[in-house]
Write a protein that holds these residues in place. Structure first.
Motif, mmCIF file in Angstrom:
data_model
loop_
_atom_site.group_PDB
_atom_site.id
_atom_site.type_symbol
_atom_site.label_atom_id
_atom_site.label_comp_id
_atom_site.label_asym_id
_atom_site.label_seq_id
_atom_site.Cartn_x
_atom_site.Cartn_y
_atom_site.Cartn_z
ATOM 1 N N ASN A 55 0.790 -1.240 0.000
ATOM 2 C CA ASN A 55 0.000 0.000 0.000
ATOM 3 C C ASN A 55 0.822 1.290 0.000
ATOM 4 O O ASN A 55 0.255 2.378 0.083
ATOM 5 C CB ASN A 55 -0.936 0.019 1.224
ATOM 6 C CG ASN A 55 -2.218 -0.746 0.961
ATOM 7 O OD1 ASN A 55 -2.438 -1.189 -0.171
ATOM 8 N ND2 ASN A 55 -3.048 -0.893 1.970
ATOM 9 N N CYS A 56 2.135 1.157 -0.066
ATOM 10 C CA CYS A 56 2.965 2.362 -0.009
ATOM 11 C C CYS A 56 2.554 3.317 -1.140
ATOM 12 O O CYS A 56 2.410 2.912 -2.290
ATOM 13 C CB CYS A 56 4.443 2.016 -0.125
ATOM 14 S SG CYS A 56 5.492 3.489 -0.087
ATOM 15 N N GLU A 57 2.395 4.556 -0.757
ATOM 16 C CA GLU A 57 1.941 5.545 -1.744
ATOM 17 C C GLU A 57 2.983 5.787 -2.827
ATOM 18 O O GLU A 57 2.667 6.222 -3.930
ATOM 19 C CB GLU A 57 1.580 6.860 -1.040
ATOM 20 C CG GLU A 57 0.277 6.728 -0.269
ATOM 21 C CD GLU A 57 0.039 7.890 0.686
ATOM 22 O OE1 GLU A 57 0.766 8.902 0.551
ATOM 23 O OE2 GLU A 57 -0.854 7.775 1.543
ATOM 24 N N LYS A 58 4.252 5.498 -2.488
ATOM 25 C CA LYS A 58 5.302 5.726 -3.478
ATOM 26 C C LYS A 58 5.439 4.530 -4.428
ATOM 27 O O LYS A 58 6.431 4.397 -5.124
ATOM 28 C CB LYS A 58 6.635 5.991 -2.770
ATOM 29 C CG LYS A 58 6.566 7.118 -1.767
ATOM 30 C CD LYS A 58 7.687 8.108 -1.947
ATOM 31 C CE LYS A 58 7.436 9.355 -1.135
ATOM 32 N NZ LYS A 58 8.409 9.521 -0.035
ATOM 33 N N PRO B 182 9.164 -0.408 1.344
ATOM 34 C CA PRO B 182 8.241 0.723 1.421
ATOM 35 C C PRO B 182 8.931 1.955 2.008
ATOM 36 O O PRO B 182 9.848 1.825 2.821
ATOM 37 C CB PRO B 182 7.125 0.216 2.337
ATOM 38 C CG PRO B 182 7.713 -0.923 3.078
ATOM 39 C CD PRO B 182 8.729 -1.539 2.183
ATOM 40 N N CYS B 183 8.455 3.107 1.604
ATOM 41 C CA CYS B 183 9.150 4.342 1.973
ATOM 42 C C CYS B 183 9.148 4.600 3.469
ATOM 43 O O CYS B 183 10.090 5.133 4.017
ATOM 44 C CB CYS B 183 8.534 5.528 1.214
ATOM 45 S SG CYS B 183 6.907 6.005 1.857
ATOM 46 N N GLY B 184 8.048 4.225 4.118
ATOM 47 C CA GLY B 184 7.991 4.423 5.559
ATOM 48 C C GLY B 184 7.625 5.835 5.943
ATOM 49 O O GLY B 184 7.531 6.163 7.131
ATOM 50 N N GLU B 185 7.419 6.693 4.950
ATOM 51 C CA GLU B 185 7.171 8.090 5.250
ATOM 52 C C GLU B 185 5.797 8.569 4.798
ATOM 53 O O GLU B 185 5.266 9.520 5.351
ATOM 54 C CB GLU B 185 8.227 8.958 4.551
ATOM 55 C CG GLU B 185 9.616 8.314 4.624
ATOM 56 C CD GLU B 185 10.690 9.317 4.889
ATOM 57 O OE1 GLU B 185 10.757 10.289 4.119
ATOM 58 O OE2 GLU B 185 11.418 9.125 5.888
ATOM 59 N N CYS B 186 5.282 7.884 3.798
ATOM 60 C CA CYS B 186 3.998 8.343 3.279
ATOM 61 C C CYS B 186 2.901 8.131 4.327
ATOM 62 O O CYS B 186 3.104 7.450 5.327
ATOM 63 C CB CYS B 186 3.661 7.601 1.987
ATOM 64 S SG CYS B 186 3.342 5.857 2.234
ATOM 65 N N GLU B 187 1.785 8.686 4.038
ATOM 66 C CA GLU B 187 0.625 8.597 4.921
ATOM 67 C C GLU B 187 0.326 7.138 5.261
ATOM 68 O O GLU B 187 0.186 6.760 6.425
ATOM 69 C CB GLU B 187 -0.570 9.233 4.196
ATOM 70 C CG GLU B 187 -1.722 9.590 5.109
ATOM 71 C CD GLU B 187 -1.347 10.730 6.059
ATOM 72 O OE1 GLU B 187 -1.835 10.709 7.182
ATOM 73 O OE2 GLU B 187 -0.557 11.618 5.666
ATOM 74 N N SER B 188 0.225 6.308 4.208
ATOM 75 C CA SER B 188 -0.139 4.905 4.388
ATOM 76 C C SER B 188 0.890 4.173 5.249
ATOM 77 O O SER B 188 0.540 3.466 6.202
ATOM 78 C CB SER B 188 -0.263 4.236 3.017
ATOM 79 O OG SER B 188 -0.361 2.841 3.176
ATOM 80 N N CYS B 189 2.164 4.325 4.905
ATOM 81 C CA CYS B 189 3.214 3.636 5.668
ATOM 82 C C CYS B 189 3.147 4.016 7.145
ATOM 83 O O CYS B 189 3.242 3.155 8.026
ATOM 84 C CB CYS B 189 4.599 3.999 5.113
ATOM 85 S SG CYS B 189 4.990 3.142 3.573
ATOM 86 N N ARG B 190 2.985 5.306 7.403
ATOM 87 C CA ARG B 190 2.968 5.770 8.788
ATOM 88 C C ARG B 190 1.730 5.255 9.514
ATOM 89 O O ARG B 190 1.810 4.832 10.670
ATOM 90 C CB ARG B 190 3.035 7.297 8.823
ATOM 91 C CG ARG B 190 4.400 7.830 8.356
ATOM 92 C CD ARG B 190 4.823 9.063 9.135
ATOM 93 N NE ARG B 190 3.750 10.048 9.222
ATOM 94 C CZ ARG B 190 3.675 11.152 8.453
ATOM 95 N NH1 ARG B 190 4.630 11.411 7.574
ATOM 96 N NH2 ARG B 190 2.674 11.993 8.590
HETATM 97 ZN ZN LIG Z 1 5.138 4.514 1.896
#
Ligand SMILES: [Zn+2]
Length: 591
Positions: free
Chosen positions: A68-71, A77-85
């Motif tokens: 689901n990572c937005e990137k 996964p980026c770990g920073e996007c809304e979804s990851c967080r």
């Molecule tokens: Zn992400």
């Protein structure tokens, strides 16, 4: 780094992997999932199985993040996007975590069925993570089955279970399965070391080793125990502190006690044991640690050197004890503590049980396997046959077997043959066979036969009655003791003169009765308790030598003489303790 500690967060949470690269000990799972994501091969149902605390739920969340990572969908996964967080916080509306243990009913599943009709709100996928899925009821499973057979494109199920065999095969076959493994002790130690570093705590290796061992392959358990230990350890985690605070005995403490026991220092062993109890170590814990000790030594003896299997650091293993004890002895030690552990809860005093068992361990070294024993007996027999083993017999209280041995019969009594089957009268016996004329040592491979003793008297009396000697039979009550003489005859000592005189008259019959009871002829000599003084010639060579050495006078009565000699060779009471001079150490108490 002290800020890390002030905003307290349990280590298991803090160290929860946010990236597949950080997921420890599940390389196969990680590489398979990474490849699948890279190649966009996404299944609609995953089943993660394996022991507790090895990363199943973490992996489920990581997978959700990756998907689901937005990137973009990525194994990293980026770990920073809304979804990851949101997923990291467990707050994503599109990633729904359900505990199978508390949502087991078919209604719960129906609710899910309805929900899945709605697409994800803001993500690529709507992901259901169902933990402990094996807890679902059968009807819930059936409802679920229909759902996972043809789910909407945007739905992904990730099931996790510690008990794969309880998940119906119909569900299993529709999932992509991943088996998670226990995490190695080494890896756990590494992770713990890093966790300690994170919070600026010094941690001794043996302490971390102990935590890793206790965690038995579960990273989560290891972190939980680490937190507990860190809480009382100040800025330095040591095994000593763990031992004190958690009241464990530990390998080295047990090792010390067992070394003391085996070296015969029971005083030290019991004092050290008492100290453990004083420190609050429970009986169960000591028993467990002792079992652990024997298991470790046994495995070490078998050649195992891997510390994760041994459960102990190599330098802690007492080589001397490993070589001192045989495999059978180590097995016996392990078995003893395992069975004590089972029995402890029924015990009047667990502490007494442990003390008793440690006392008994002192004889562990004498424990021999049946195979070795048989071999030793064979060796002994051969030695006897070759004449290299001499059986020495000073007095023959219990090992005497003369009347069944052919040569013995010859030397012992010439008149026996003439008078057989009638037993000879025994008045002339003393002159014929003075004890000291016997050879001091024999070679004898006699069988273990029953010796005439006080226990046989009631039967002899019965036999005597049957032979029409009821009066004499009654006087047998006055038999004070029966002792064997060197020539194989027995002294029957009577306490009453009347009994002595009466039995003397029926001596032949008494002999016959005894022979009938014992199944072989027995030479007897009746004596009265108070016998006259006897000459020095009646004593054995040893006794006369002793007299020459010490001076003084030899005992006045035959009884005393007998007692003295019996005391002198106490060990000979046991046939097994035959003094085999050169063969081997079958009897460790050899003088
Ligand atoms: Zn992400």
């Amino acid at each position: 780094m002290s800020t890390a500690r002030s905003t307290y967060e349990v280590t298991a949470t803090r160290k929860r992997p946010q990236d597949f690269d950080r997921l420890v000990g599940q390389d196969f799972v990680v590489s398979t999932l990474e490849n699948a994501i890279k190649e966009n091969r996404i299944a609609h149902a995953y089943l993660f199985s394996g022991p507790r605390g090895v990363g199943k739920t973490s992996s489920a969340r990581l997978l959700a993040k990756s998907l689901n990572c937005e990137k973009g969908m990525s194994a990293h996964p980026c770990g920073e996007c809304e979804s990851c967080r949101a997923i990291a916080k467990g707050a994503s509306v599109d990633v729904i975590e359900i505990d199978g243990a508390s949502n087991t009913s078919v209604n719960d599943i129906r609710a899910i069925k309805e929900e899945i009709m709605f697409p994800p709100q803001s993500s690529r996928y709507k992901i259901y993570i169902i933990d402990e899925v094996h807890m679902l009821s059968t009807s819930a499973f059936n409802a679920l089955l229909k759902t996972i057979e043809e789910p909407p494109e945007y739905i992904i199920f990730i099931f996790a279970t510690t008990e794969l065999q309880k998940v119906p095969a119909t569900i299993r076959s529709r999932c992509q399965q991943f088996r998670f493994q226990l995490i190695s002790q080494e890896l756990i130690m590494k992770c713990l070391a890093s966790a300690a570093e994170d919070i600026s705590i010094k941690a001794d290796e043996d302490a971390l080793f102990w935590i890793a061992k206790e965690a038995t392959g579960s990273m989560r358990d290891a972190y939980t125990l680490f937190d507990q230990v860190a809480a009382f350890s100040g800025d330095h985690i040591t095994l000593q502190k763990i031992r004190e605070k958690l009241a464990i005995a530990g390998f080295s403490a047990i090792s010390g006690i067992i070394s003391a026991v085996l070296s015969g220092d029971m005083k030290k062993a019991h004092e050290d044991l008492a100290e453990l109890f004083a420190d609050g170590v429970s009986a169960e814990q000591i028993t467990k640690d002792a079992a652990d000790y024997f298991r470790t030594l046994l495995l070490y003896k078998e050649g195992i050197r891997r510390t994760d299997i041994l459960g102990s650091a190599l330098q802690d293993i007492p080589e001397s004890i490993v070589s001192l004890l045989t495999r059978e002895q180590l097995e016996a030690g392990l078995k003893a503590f395992l069975s004590l552990y089972r029995d402890l809860r029924y015990s009047l005093s667990p502490r007494f049980e442990i003390e008793l068992l440690f006392s008994r361990l002192a004889s562990l070294r004498n424990l021999t396997s049946p195979e070795i024993l048989v071999r030793k007996i064979e060796d002994l027999k051969n030695g006897v046959a070759e004449g290299s083993v001499v059986i020495r017999r000073t007095v023959n209280k219990a090992i005497e077997l003369p009347n069944i041995s052919e040569e013995k019969k010859k030397e012992a009594d010439l008149t026996e043959k003439e008078s057989a089957p009638e037993m000879k009268a025994t008045e002339e016996m003393p002159e014929e066979i003075p004890p000291q004329e016997e050879e001091p040592s024999y070679e004898d491979s006699s069988e273990d036969i029953r010796l005439f003793s006080l226990d046989d008297i009631p039967q002899v009396a019965e036999m005597l009655s049957k032979m029409g000697k009821a009066v004499a039979a009654r006087y047998l009550d006055a038999v004070e003791r029966i002792s064997e003489n060197e020539d194989g005859s027995y002294f029957i000592t009577l306490s009453k003169a009347l009994a002595y005189n009466s039995l003397k008259l029926a001596e032949k019959e008494v002999s016959k009765a005894i022979a009938a009871v014992m199944g072989y002829p027995v030479n007897i000599k009746l004596r009265l308790e108070e016998e006259k003084e006897i000459s020095d010639d009646d004593f054995s060579d040893d006794m006369r030598r002793l007299k020459g050495f010490l001076g003084g006078k030899l005992m006045k009565t035959a009884e005393e003489k007998e007692n003295k000699e019996t005391t002198e060779i106490k060990g000979a009471n046991d046939y097994e303790s035959i003094r085999d001079v050169e063969a081997d150490e079958l009897d460790s108490e050899q003088p």
